[in-house]
Design a protein around this motif. Structure first.
Motif, short mmCIF file in Angstrom:
data_model
loop_
_atom_site.label_atom_id
_atom_site.label_comp_id
_atom_site.label_asym_id
_atom_site.label_seq_id
_atom_site.Cartn_x
_atom_site.Cartn_y
_atom_site.Cartn_z
N CYS A 175 -2.25 0.91 7.62
CA CYS A 175 -0.92 0.64 8.17
C CYS A 175 -1.16 -0.22 9.76
O CYS A 175 0.18 0.20 10.10
CB CYS A 175 -0.90 2.43 8.40
SG CYS A 175 -0.29 3.47 6.48
N MET A 204 -1.08 7.96 6.60
CA MET A 204 0.68 8.21 6.33
C MET A 204 0.06 8.80 4.71
O MET A 204 1.72 8.68 4.05
CB MET A 204 0.60 6.89 5.74
CG MET A 204 1.34 6.72 7.93
SD MET A 204 2.40 8.27 8.71
CE MET A 204 4.11 7.81 7.70
N ASP A 219 -5.06 4.19 8.49
CA ASP A 219 -6.07 3.75 8.49
C ASP A 219 -6.13 2.04 8.03
O ASP A 219 -4.23 2.15 9.10
CB ASP A 219 -6.31 3.22 6.40
CG ASP A 219 -4.67 2.84 5.63
OD1 ASP A 219 -4.89 1.56 5.04
OD2 ASP A 219 -3.82 3.72 6.25
N CYS A 228 -5.56 8.30 4.54
CA CYS A 228 -5.07 8.11 5.40
C CYS A 228 -4.19 8.96 6.37
O CYS A 228 -4.07 9.27 5.68
CB CYS A 228 -4.02 6.47 5.34
SG CYS A 228 -2.75 5.94 6.16
N HIS A 240 0.53 -0.75 -0.02
CA HIS A 240 0.15 -0.17 -0.29
C HIS A 240 0.57 1.38 -0.03
O HIS A 240 0.79 2.39 0.92
CB HIS A 240 -1.07 0.43 1.12
CG HIS A 240 -0.36 -0.30 2.81
ND1 HIS A 240 -0.22 1.31 3.32
CD2 HIS A 240 0.50 -1.39 3.04
CE1 HIS A 240 0.52 0.81 4.30
NE2 HIS A 240 0.47 -0.29 4.46
N CYS A 278 1.30 6.23 2.19
CA CYS A 278 0.16 5.80 1.61
C CYS A 278 -0.75 5.78 0.81
O CYS A 278 -0.60 6.87 0.52
CB CYS A 278 -0.16 5.10 3.07
SG CYS A 278 -1.83 4.43 3.18
ZN LIG Z 1 -2.40 4.21 5.10
#
Ligand SMILES: [Zn+2]
Ligand SMILES: [Zn+2]
Length: 124
Positions: free
Chosen positions: A114, A89, A111, A87, A73, A82
């Motif tokens: 992660c 990240m 999410d 998310c 991902h 990500c």
């Molecule tokens: Zn993520």
């Protein structure tokens, strides 16, 4: 908190924070303030929290920089970020602009992908 902004800032792509060698986090206060000021509904503290949590994510090894990905991902366009919309990240958090859309009265969270990476790496 660093006063001022990152010297790599460009008009469209600002850097809001950096994680250095697993030891410390720098937030670029001036840049964050400018971004928060551009939005009537976004609190500076929320932008700060989002950037801080994002950098903490890097320190914890996200994405694929210490905590191996359980499923792929990682954003193909942005290393260590990500590709899941919304998310914490995603690279949006770190690189200005669209952070406002993500931090509107609600600080983004990790999410599931992660979180799974952290759990697999021994985090909780
Ligand atoms: Zn993520
Ligand atoms: Zn990042």
């Amino acid at each position: 908190m660093a006063d001022g902004s990152n010297e790599n800032d460009e008009n469209n792509k600002v850097v809001l924070g950096s994680a250095f060698r697993n030891t410390s986090i720098v937030l670029y206060g001036k840049t964050i303030e400018n971004i928060a000021n551009n939005s009537a509904s976004t609190a500076k503290s929320d932008v700060e929290s989002a950037v801080l949590n994002h950098e903490l994510g890097h320190l914890f090894g996200l994405v694929d920089v210490g905590s191996p990905m359980q499923v792929d991902h990682e954003d193909p366009d942005s290393e260590a970020h990500c590709n899941v919309n919304g998310c914490l990240m995603t690279s949006n958090i770190e690189f200005g602009g669209s952070i406002i859309d993500m931090v509107d009265n609600n600080v983004p969270e990790l999410d599931d992908l992660c979180i799974n990476d952290l759990v697999a790496n021994g985090g909780r």
